[in-house]
Design an enzyme around this catalytic site. Structure first.
Site, PDB file in Angstrom:
ATOM      1  N   GLU A   1      39.841 -36.753  -3.634  1.00 52.11           N
ATOM      2  CA  GLU A   1      38.519 -36.704  -2.992  1.00 52.11           C
ATOM      3  C   GLU A   1      37.383 -36.772  -4.002  1.00 52.11           C
ATOM      4  O   GLU A   1      36.363 -37.404  -3.755  1.00 52.11           O
ATOM      5  CB  GLU A   1      38.392 -35.455  -2.124  1.00 52.11           C
ATOM      6  CG  GLU A   1      39.302 -35.434  -0.908  1.00 52.11           C
ATOM      7  CD  GLU A   1      39.092 -36.618   0.036  1.00 52.11           C
ATOM      8  OE1 GLU A   1      38.032 -37.259  -0.024  1.00 52.11           O
ATOM      9  OE2 GLU A   1      40.010 -36.917   0.816  1.00 52.11           O
TER      10      GLU A   1
ATOM     11  N   TYR B   1      31.229 -32.584   2.481  1.00 54.07           N
ATOM     12  CA  TYR B   1      32.279 -33.563   2.793  1.00 54.07           C
ATOM     13  C   TYR B   1      33.624 -33.162   2.197  1.00 54.07           C
ATOM     14  O   TYR B   1      34.644 -33.101   2.887  1.00 54.07           O
ATOM     15  CB  TYR B   1      31.913 -34.979   2.306  1.00 54.07           C
ATOM     16  CG  TYR B   1      33.148 -35.823   2.275  1.00 54.07           C
ATOM     17  CD1 TYR B   1      33.669 -36.349   3.456  1.00 54.07           C
ATOM     18  CD2 TYR B   1      33.890 -35.975   1.093  1.00 54.07           C
ATOM     19  CE1 TYR B   1      34.865 -37.043   3.465  1.00 54.07           C
ATOM     20  CE2 TYR B   1      35.080 -36.666   1.093  1.00 54.07           C
ATOM     21  CZ  TYR B   1      35.568 -37.195   2.269  1.00 54.07           C
ATOM     22  OH  TYR B   1      36.761 -37.850   2.285  1.00 54.07           O
TER      23      TYR B   1
ATOM     24  N   ASP C   1      31.258 -38.840   6.005  1.00 49.23           N
ATOM     25  CA  ASP C   1      31.026 -39.698   4.847  1.00 49.23           C
ATOM     26  C   ASP C   1      30.329 -40.972   5.320  1.00 49.23           C
ATOM     27  O   ASP C   1      29.901 -41.068   6.469  1.00 49.23           O
ATOM     28  CB  ASP C   1      32.349 -40.012   4.136  1.00 49.23           C
ATOM     29  CG  ASP C   1      33.182 -40.999   4.932  1.00 49.23           C
ATOM     30  OD1 ASP C   1      33.005 -41.066   6.170  1.00 49.23           O
ATOM     31  OD2 ASP C   1      33.987 -41.724   4.326  1.00 49.23           O
TER      32      ASP C   1
END
Length: 350
Positions: A33, A116, A134
């Site tokens: 991520e 996020y 996102d």
DNA sequence: AATTCGGGGCA
DNA sequence: TGCCCAGAATT
């Protein structure tokens, strides 16, 4: 909610096989991520592979030097991600005994982890009902619901987060989050989305009103500022050169570069020499401009008009510690510098 | 609320 | 060129 089931169904039939989709280990999910923030999968994938190869566990990453982490990150951009990645690894290893926080709120406290990323890790690893928002999610929701609120405003962020939280599958938050992002990446693309085969087109407001190309709305950013960089490429006694570490604020923090002389406009040789002499007393044998035309390196908020000046000398410039030219590729440098090193053949010059 | 952080890919 | 990308931190 119909959109919820449709997205999950679409995902089961269309999802790509990606390495981080075969694990629920928070270390690997977190790593992926961070790498993928503002980065397309095609660009980030080789870096992910390199990091798990080099640092199989959070302890391996924690025990590394920041310089080594930045070197492996070289070329990916947004280098604060790498610095925060390393700092967080050290924190997890030493303070949390290698165990990641297992909730959105706990994850959110980590350096480099925002709304996020905390939502992504919490849902993927721990099945927490936390909706990811996102760039893909903004696009899918703005189009499907016909929302014109700009996505880069406080109101917009709140609205889309609430909307995503509203339609997330509380029984299967992990797959739903993956689904809506994958749908945005493959089907509801920024350009030329294939609406003719879209499973959501019956109820898509933007499709019905023919406003697909207008959504999502985003406030325009300012034009990038021009800067003029003159890099001093010393060749000392045909075997050494000078590089320095960038400190303080601004771009490329903690990366290396050739000594930099920034000017207010593009310099010819006469003007460059004048600027150089005000900066230091310098004895040299030869001065050559590597590129007669400025190399323009374009970043999001600045355009760097760059010249590389090659200075051959037998005197070490004051207050500098030379390195062997043969060692130069062991340092983490901006891609602008790396491209120069690759094209400029030091060996042929000495 | 605005700005700043990179670099690659695309029309 | 301008816009986008599994955003976050700082000002």
């Amino acid at each position: 909610m119909q959109i919820t089931k449709t997205l999950i169904s679409w995902y089961s039939n269309n999802k790509r096989q990606l390495p981080w989709r075969n694990t629920k280990d928070p270390y690997y999910i977190w790593l992926s991520e961070i790498i993928l923030q503002q980065t397309q999968i095609k660009q980030g994938l080789p870096y992910y592979e390199a990091f798990i190869e080099q640092y199989p566990t959070v302890f391996d990453l924690a025990n590394a030097d920041e310089e080594a982490v930045l070197k492996l990150w070289q070329g990916l951009g947004y280098y604060s991600r790498a610095r925060n990645l390393h700092a967080t690894a050290k924190y997890i290893a030493s303070e949390l005994h290698g165990v990641f926080p297992n909730s959105y709120s706990g994850l959110l406290k980590l350096k480099g982890v925002g709304d996020y990323t905390a939502s992504a890790i919490a849902s993927f690893c721990f099945n927490e009902v936390a909706a990811v928002v996102d760039g893909n999610v903004y696009r899918v929701l703005a189009r499907f619901y016909g929302i014109q609120t700009p996505i880069n405003t406080t109101d917009g962020k709140k609205m889309f987060k609430a909307l995503a939280s509203d339609i997330i599958d509380s029984k299967n938050p992990a797959d739903f989050n993956q689904a809506i992002m994958e749908f945005g990446a493959l089907q509801c693309k920024p350009n030329n989305p294939n609406c003719s085969v879209c499973p959501l087109k019956e109820n898509c407001v933007a499709f019905r009103e023919n406003t697909i190309s207008l959504l999502p709305v985003k406030l325009k950013n300012n034009k990038p500022k021009k800067k003029y960089f003159n890099f001093l490429v010393y060749i000392i006694n045909e075997q050494q050169t000078i590089i320095e570490k960038r400190h303080g604020k601004g771009i490329w923090q903690n990366l290396y570069q050739f000594p930099l002389l920034e000017s207010k406009h593009s310099l010819d040789e006469v003007a460059f020499l004048k600027e150089l002499q005000t900066r230091e007393e310098l004895v040299f044998d030869d001065l050559t401009l590597f590129n007669s035309v400025d190399i323009v390196h374009k970043l999001s908020h600045q355009h760097l008009y760059t010249k590389f000046w090659v200075i051959k000398t037998s005197v070490i410039p004051k207050n500098n510690k030379p390195i062997a030219i043969s060692e130069i590729e062991t340092f983490a440098v901006p891609i602008l510098i790396k491209n120069f090193i690759d094209v400029f053949n030091f060996q042929s010059e000495i």
